[in-house]
Motif scaffolding. Structure first.
Motif, PDB file in Angstrom:
ATOM      1  N   THR A 212      35.785  57.283  38.145  1.00 42.30           N
ATOM      2  CA  THR A 212      36.988  56.327  37.782  1.00 42.30           C
ATOM      3  C   THR A 212      36.159  56.884  35.791  1.00 42.30           C
ATOM      4  O   THR A 212      35.706  56.706  35.650  1.00 42.30           O
ATOM      5  CB  THR A 212      36.792  55.190  38.515  1.00 42.30           C
ATOM      6  OG1 THR A 212      36.505  54.309  38.205  1.00 42.30           O
ATOM      7  CG2 THR A 212      37.164  55.649  39.414  1.00 42.30           C
ATOM      8  N   VAL A 214      36.032  53.890  34.200  1.00 43.66           N
ATOM      9  CA  VAL A 214      34.711  52.965  34.447  1.00 43.66           C
ATOM     10  C   VAL A 214      34.169  53.282  35.062  1.00 43.66           C
ATOM     11  O   VAL A 214      32.776  53.054  34.098  1.00 43.66           O
ATOM     12  CB  VAL A 214      35.104  51.499  35.670  1.00 43.66           C
ATOM     13  CG1 VAL A 214      34.392  50.072  35.476  1.00 43.66           C
ATOM     14  CG2 VAL A 214      37.020  50.708  34.909  1.00 43.66           C
ATOM     15  N   ARG A 295      34.266  47.487  40.471  1.00 42.72           N
ATOM     16  CA  ARG A 295      35.520  48.265  40.859  1.00 42.72           C
ATOM     17  C   ARG A 295      37.048  48.205  39.753  1.00 42.72           C
ATOM     18  O   ARG A 295      36.390  49.255  39.259  1.00 42.72           O
ATOM     19  CB  ARG A 295      36.433  47.019  41.537  1.00 42.72           C
ATOM     20  CG  ARG A 295      37.206  47.551  42.036  1.00 42.72           C
ATOM     21  CD  ARG A 295      36.580  48.914  43.209  1.00 42.72           C
ATOM     22  NE  ARG A 295      37.938  49.426  43.096  1.00 42.72           N
ATOM     23  CZ  ARG A 295      38.022  50.542  44.497  1.00 42.72           C
ATOM     24  NH1 ARG A 295      37.106  50.738  45.068  1.00 42.72           N
ATOM     25  NH2 ARG A 295      39.068  51.217  44.878  1.00 42.72           N
ATOM     26  N   ILE A 296      36.145  47.259  38.590  1.00 44.53           N
ATOM     27  CA  ILE A 296      37.010  47.187  37.642  1.00 44.53           C
ATOM     28  C   ILE A 296      36.879  47.019  35.696  1.00 44.53           C
ATOM     29  O   ILE A 296      37.143  47.103  34.955  1.00 44.53           O
ATOM     30  CB  ILE A 296      38.741  46.111  37.507  1.00 44.53           C
ATOM     31  CG1 ILE A 296      37.853  45.227  37.491  1.00 44.53           C
ATOM     32  CG2 ILE A 296      39.226  46.278  38.592  1.00 44.53           C
ATOM     33  CD1 ILE A 296      39.373  43.588  37.545  1.00 44.53           C
ATOM     34  N   TRP A 300      37.992  43.727  32.591  1.00 43.35           N
ATOM     35  CA  TRP A 300      38.771  42.750  32.892  1.00 43.35           C
ATOM     36  C   TRP A 300      38.507  41.695  33.659  1.00 43.35           C
ATOM     37  O   TRP A 300      38.426  40.597  34.003  1.00 43.35           O
ATOM     38  CB  TRP A 300      39.284  43.296  33.533  1.00 43.35           C
ATOM     39  CG  TRP A 300      40.370  44.036  33.092  1.00 43.35           C
ATOM     40  CD1 TRP A 300      40.057  45.852  32.376  1.00 43.35           C
ATOM     41  CD2 TRP A 300      41.490  44.122  31.742  1.00 43.35           C
ATOM     42  NE1 TRP A 300      41.154  45.743  31.546  1.00 43.35           N
ATOM     43  CE2 TRP A 300      42.339  45.265  31.527  1.00 43.35           C
ATOM     44  CE3 TRP A 300      42.165  42.630  32.065  1.00 43.35           C
ATOM     45  CZ2 TRP A 300      42.685  45.025  30.623  1.00 43.35           C
ATOM     46  CZ3 TRP A 300      43.241  42.686  31.254  1.00 43.35           C
ATOM     47  CH2 TRP A 300      43.370  43.881  30.439  1.00 43.35           C
TER      48      TRP A 300
END
Length: 421
Positions: A212, A214, A295-296, A300
């Motif tokens: 991803t 990220v 994960r993000i 955030w």
């Protein structure tokens, strides 16, 4: 997963257990239960509360001075033996304090506490985990923080029971000996400086197909990083320290909640329940924030944490006599409270990479200790001046909202110092 990757993963999680040894155990069992010894010590020697707790003011100030040297020492030396020695020194000093009968002896303990805490309280665990984990570092850090809270939740009532049964001196001696042995053993057995010294790679290192955005960003951050000259010249470093300071000052306000409840229509019982809620909520939110970070990303996750803190304190402030709303606010506030031990270390890694992480985070640790020292003075002065905690609530909400803005700004400004170069 090949044999080398499997060995890396096993050793990385063993290092996390080592971090529980030198960080979570002494902080959770000794540092976080210091409050249960205040009253019996005051009663025995007839000291004021200010005098009795002065060593807790001395500790963060000394730690702030020590942290930069600790960062360089951990980077150049062998953390396994450095942290074992630190754990032994802290444990023996805590044991000796069980027999302290003069104020200067407690204040000397505060100095030793400060020197050792400069290594183990905020700095060493993130440094080691950052070295061993390219991926899943957030959940690894959150586990050490959650275990710390869990140990504190159990240690306080157990310690109080021993005080009631055997006296505060025996209770403190027993807790100190138990902590010292367990801490030193786990540190020696499982702490290793980095995968490289063992011929291994960090967890998650190597090519990852279909990664991803990220993960790509974290990969660059992990493999590269700012030089200390680049970091010192960047406003991002000082914003990073400020963000960590905001999280610690806001978290420290939790110590005022029981007194606030006792002086309002909520009552002292609500304050005591709020402590329990925060113990449980803090454990859950630390794990949640760690998982979200992986994960993000921390950009955030940091915004979410600071927003939870502001919303939680706002609900507690407007609750009035509504205990349900107040408790709901305390639950949500746990998201901001947990941010100190999860967001700050991951924000440092995202901002300046891993190349000189130990030295960069030593600056952050220094800021955390300084803000810790002044936070209680600030809240105390506000209450003494106004006779109310209203301005304290407003200040905490405002600081969390500033944190919401500064987390992404810090990352963006910090990256300009080295990623473009």
């Amino acid at each position: 997963m090949n044999a080398s990757q499997k060995k890396s993963t096993i050793w990385a999680w063993l290092v996390v257990i080592g971090c529980l040894g030198f960080y979570s155990i002494p902080t959770g069992i000794i540092a976080n239960t210091s409050g249960i010894f205040v009253a019996p010590v005051m009663d025995q020697f007839g000291w004021s509360q200010t005098d009795t707790t002065m060593y807790r003011t001395i500790q963060p100030l000394v730690s702030a001075v020590v942290a930069p040297f600790a960062g360089r020492l951990l980077q150049k030396g062998n953390p396994r033996w450095i942290l074992a020695a630190v754990s032994l020194a802290f444990g023996l000093a805590s044991w000796a304090s069980a027999y302290a009968t003069e104020l200067w002896q407690w204040n000397l303990y505060g100095v030793v506490f400060g020197i050792t805490a400069g290594f183990f309280m905020y700095l060493a665990a993130p440094v080691l985990i950052n070295s061993w984990f390219e991926k899943n570092a957030g959940i690894a850090i959150s586990i050490t923080a959650a275990v710390l809270s869990l140990l504190g939740a159990f240690a306080s009532p157990i310690g109080q029971g021993m005080i009631d049964a055997y006296g505060w001196q025996t209770a403190r001696a027993i807790m100190s000996i138990f902590t010292t042995v367990l801490s030193v053993v786990l540190t020696v057995l499982f702490v290793r400086k980095s995968p490289a010294v063992m011929g291994l790679l960090p967890v998650g290192a190597g090519h990852k197909p279909n990664e991803t955005a990220v993960e790509k960003e974290e990969e660059l951050t992990f493999e590269d990083g700012a030089t200390m000259e680049q970091a010192r010249r960047s406003p991002g470093l000082y914003l990073l320290v400020l963000v960590a300071g905001i999280f610690v000052m806001c978290a420290a306000f939790f110590q005022q909640i029981p007194a606030f409840c006792a002086r309002t229509e909520l009552g002292a019982g609500a304050g005591a329940m709020a402590v329990s809620i925060m113990m449980v909520g803090g454990i859950v939110f630390k794990l949640v924030l760690g998982a979200l970070n992986d994960r993000i990303g921390v950009r955030w996750t940091g915004v979410i944490s600071a927003t939870c803190g502001a919303l939680g304190i706002f609900l507690a402030y407007i609750a009035g006599a509504n205990v349900t709303v107040f408790y709901a606010g305390m639950v949500i506030f746990g998201g901001g409270y947990a941010g100190l031990t999860v967001i700050a270390p991951m924000l440092a890694r995202e901002s300046f990479g891993s190349l000189n992480y130990s030295q960069v985070y030593s600056w952050v640790s220094t800021g955390i200790f300084i803000f810790t020292a002044i936070s209680f003075v600030v809240y105390g002065m506000i209450y003494d001046t106004t006779g109310s905690y209203d301005l304290c609530f407003v200040l905490v909400i405002a600081m969390y909202l500033i944190g919401v803005v500064l987390v992404p700004v810090t990352i963006a400004i910090s990256h300009k110092a080295w990623k473009r170069a």
